[in-house]
Design a protein around this motif. Sequence first.
Motif, PDB file in Angstrom:
ATOM      1  N   ASN A  35       0.853  -1.187   0.000  1.00  0.00           N
ATOM      2  CA  ASN A  35       0.000   0.000   0.000  1.00  0.00           C
ATOM      3  C   ASN A  35       0.897   1.249   0.000  1.00  0.00           C
ATOM      4  OD1 ASN A  35       0.749   0.673   2.694  1.00  0.00           O
ATOM      5  ND2 ASN A  35      -0.819  -0.703   3.499  1.00  0.00           N
ATOM      6  N   ASP A  36       0.309   2.411  -0.084  1.00  0.00           N
ATOM      7  CA  ASP A  36       1.073   3.660  -0.183  1.00  0.00           C
ATOM      8  C   ASP A  36       1.978   3.886   1.025  1.00  0.00           C
ATOM      9  OD1 ASP A  36      -0.058   4.182  -2.645  1.00  0.00           O
ATOM     10  OD2 ASP A  36      -1.573   5.560  -1.847  1.00  0.00           O
ATOM     11  N   ASP A  37       1.498   3.534   2.208  1.00  0.00           N
ATOM     12  CA  ASP A  37       2.308   3.716   3.416  1.00  0.00           C
ATOM     13  C   ASP A  37       3.537   2.811   3.400  1.00  0.00           C
ATOM     14  OD1 ASP A  37       0.572   5.650   4.384  1.00  0.00           O
ATOM     15  OD2 ASP A  37      -0.584   4.207   5.576  1.00  0.00           O
ATOM     16  N   GLU A  38       3.368   1.577   2.946  1.00  0.00           N
ATOM     17  CA  GLU A  38       4.502   0.651   2.870  1.00  0.00           C
ATOM     18  C   GLU A  38       5.528   1.124   1.845  1.00  0.00           C
ATOM     19  OE1 GLU A  38       2.504  -3.643   3.982  1.00  0.00           O
ATOM     20  OE2 GLU A  38       2.132  -2.801   1.989  1.00  0.00           O
ATOM     21  N   VAL A  39       5.055   1.620   0.715  1.00  0.00           N
ATOM     22  CA  VAL A  39       5.970   2.140  -0.308  1.00  0.00           C
ATOM     23  C   VAL A  39       6.753   3.316   0.253  1.00  0.00           C
ATOM     24  CG1 VAL A  39       6.094   3.302  -2.547  1.00  0.00           C
ATOM     25  CG2 VAL A  39       4.596   1.328  -2.256  1.00  0.00           C
ATOM     26  N   ALA A  40       6.076   4.214   0.935  1.00  0.00           N
ATOM     27  CA  ALA A  40       6.741   5.385   1.515  1.00  0.00           C
ATOM     28  C   ALA A  40       7.783   4.966   2.544  1.00  0.00           C
ATOM     29  CB  ALA A  40       5.714   6.313   2.151  1.00  0.00           C
ATOM     30  N   GLU A  41       7.462   4.001   3.385  1.00  0.00           N
ATOM     31  CA  GLU A  41       8.418   3.545   4.403  1.00  0.00           C
ATOM     32  C   GLU A  41       9.638   2.896   3.755  1.00  0.00           C
ATOM     33  OE1 GLU A  41      10.351   2.778   7.978  1.00  0.00           O
ATOM     34  OE2 GLU A  41       8.813   4.219   7.433  1.00  0.00           O
ATOM     35  N   TRP A  42       9.437   2.055   2.738  1.00  0.00           N
ATOM     36  CA  TRP A  42      10.584   1.413   2.094  1.00  0.00           C
ATOM     37  C   TRP A  42      11.446   2.431   1.367  1.00  0.00           C
ATOM     38  CZ3 TRP A  42      12.720  -2.616   3.733  1.00  0.00           C
ATOM     39  CH2 TRP A  42      11.976  -3.615   4.352  1.00  0.00           C
ATOM     40  N   ARG A  43      10.832   3.479   0.822  1.00  0.00           N
ATOM     41  CA  ARG A  43      11.636   4.542   0.212  1.00  0.00           C
ATOM     42  C   ARG A  43      12.503   5.222   1.256  1.00  0.00           C
ATOM     43  NH1 ARG A  43       7.419   7.229  -4.083  1.00  0.00           N
ATOM     44  NH2 ARG A  43       7.656   5.584  -5.621  1.00  0.00           N
ATOM     45  N   ARG A  44      11.923   5.479   2.428  1.00  0.00           N
ATOM     46  CA  ARG A  44      12.708   6.086   3.515  1.00  0.00           C
ATOM     47  C   ARG A  44      13.867   5.180   3.919  1.00  0.00           C
ATOM     48  NH1 ARG A  44       7.684   6.435   5.768  1.00  0.00           N
ATOM     49  NH2 ARG A  44       6.601   8.376   5.441  1.00  0.00           N
ATOM     50  N   VAL A  45      13.611   3.891   3.977  1.00  0.00           N
ATOM     51  CA  VAL A  45      14.652   2.928   4.347  1.00  0.00           C
ATOM     52  C   VAL A  45      15.772   2.925   3.307  1.00  0.00           C
ATOM     53  CG1 VAL A  45      15.147   0.466   4.661  1.00  0.00           C
ATOM     54  CG2 VAL A  45      13.141   1.484   5.746  1.00  0.00           C
ATOM     55  N   VAL A  46      15.414   2.919   2.036  1.00  0.00           N
ATOM     56  CA  VAL A  46      16.424   2.928   0.976  1.00  0.00           C
ATOM     57  C   VAL A  46      17.240   4.218   1.032  1.00  0.00           C
ATOM     58  CG1 VAL A  46      16.756   3.020  -1.525  1.00  0.00           C
ATOM     59  CG2 VAL A  46      15.197   1.338  -0.532  1.00  0.00           C
ATOM     60  N   TYR A  47      16.575   5.350   1.190  1.00  0.00           N
ATOM     61  CA  TYR A  47      17.299   6.623   1.283  1.00  0.00           C
ATOM     62  C   TYR A  47      18.218   6.627   2.497  1.00  0.00           C
ATOM     63  CZ  TYR A  47      13.997   8.349  -2.222  1.00  0.00           C
ATOM     64  OH  TYR A  47      13.245   8.517  -3.357  1.00  0.00           O
ATOM     65  N   TYR A  48      17.744   6.080   3.622  1.00  0.00           N
ATOM     66  CA  TYR A  48      18.573   6.004   4.826  1.00  0.00           C
ATOM     67  C   TYR A  48      19.822   5.173   4.541  1.00  0.00           C
ATOM     68  CZ  TYR A  48      20.084   5.231   9.600  1.00  0.00           C
ATOM     69  OH  TYR A  48      20.834   5.189  10.747  1.00  0.00           O
ATOM     70  N   ALA A  49      19.629   4.033   3.903  1.00  0.00           N
ATOM     71  CA  ALA A  49      20.764   3.151   3.596  1.00  0.00           C
ATOM     72  C   ALA A  49      21.774   3.866   2.699  1.00  0.00           C
ATOM     73  CB  ALA A  49      20.269   1.871   2.924  1.00  0.00           C
ATOM     74  N   LYS A  50      21.296   4.598   1.717  1.00  0.00           N
ATOM     75  CA  LYS A  50      22.189   5.336   0.819  1.00  0.00           C
ATOM     76  C   LYS A  50      22.938   6.438   1.573  1.00  0.00           C
ATOM     77  CE  LYS A  50      19.669   4.921  -3.536  1.00  0.00           C
ATOM     78  NZ  LYS A  50      18.905   5.714  -4.535  1.00  0.00           N
ATOM     79  N   ARG A  51      22.226   7.213   2.348  1.00  0.00           N
ATOM     80  CA  ARG A  51      22.838   8.339   3.071  1.00  0.00           C
ATOM     81  C   ARG A  51      23.872   7.905   4.086  1.00  0.00           C
ATOM     82  NH1 ARG A  51      17.570  10.220   3.551  1.00  0.00           N
ATOM     83  NH2 ARG A  51      17.544   9.501   5.685  1.00  0.00           N
ATOM     84  N   HIS A  52      23.607   6.770   4.740  1.00  0.00           N
ATOM     85  CA  HIS A  52      24.450   6.343   5.844  1.00  0.00           C
ATOM     86  C   HIS A  52      25.393   5.183   5.484  1.00  0.00           C
ATOM     87  CE1 HIS A  52      22.498   9.091   8.583  1.00  0.00           C
ATOM     88  NE2 HIS A  52      21.348   8.722   8.053  1.00  0.00           N
ATOM     89  N   GLY A  53      25.466   4.862   4.207  1.00  0.00           N
ATOM     90  CA  GLY A  53      26.408   3.865   3.751  1.00  0.00           C
ATOM     91  C   GLY A  53      26.187   2.467   4.316  1.00  0.00           C
ATOM     92  N   VAL A  54      24.940   2.079   4.456  1.00  0.00           N
ATOM     93  CA  VAL A  54      24.624   0.750   4.975  1.00  0.00           C
ATOM     94  C   VAL A  54      24.911  -0.247   3.852  1.00  0.00           C
ATOM     95  CG1 VAL A  54      22.843  -0.766   5.893  1.00  0.00           C
ATOM     96  CG2 VAL A  54      22.856   1.664   6.485  1.00  0.00           C
ATOM     97  N   GLU A  55      25.896  -1.077   4.060  1.00  0.00           N
ATOM     98  CA  GLU A  55      26.250  -2.090   3.056  1.00  0.00           C
ATOM     99  C   GLU A  55      26.898  -3.261   3.747  1.00  0.00           C
ATOM    100  OE1 GLU A  55      30.230  -0.615   1.154  1.00  0.00           O
ATOM    101  OE2 GLU A  55      28.735   0.968   1.113  1.00  0.00           O
ATOM    102  N   ARG A  56      26.964  -4.357   3.031  1.00  0.00           N
ATOM    103  CA  ARG A  56      27.595  -5.575   3.566  1.00  0.00           C
ATOM    104  C   ARG A  56      28.666  -6.030   2.624  1.00  0.00           C
ATOM    105  NH1 ARG A  56      26.632  -6.918   8.779  1.00  0.00           N
ATOM    106  NH2 ARG A  56      24.740  -5.938   9.271  1.00  0.00           N
TER     107      ARG A  56
END
Length: 56
Positions: A35-56
Amino acid sequence: MPYFERPVARARQAKATELVERLVAEGRVRHAEPNDDEVAEWRRVVYYAKRHGVER
């Protein structure tokens, strides 16, 4: 309190780490009919990962 210690940041960090681990293990992550809320949350998560260099 620094941003990275706030509950929202900790939750995003956990979700971003989980997302990266799934991407490494599975090659891609798909969500069936989010749903729209889930899409928005996953976008926030992806942006967070990009900004903070979350990688393995």
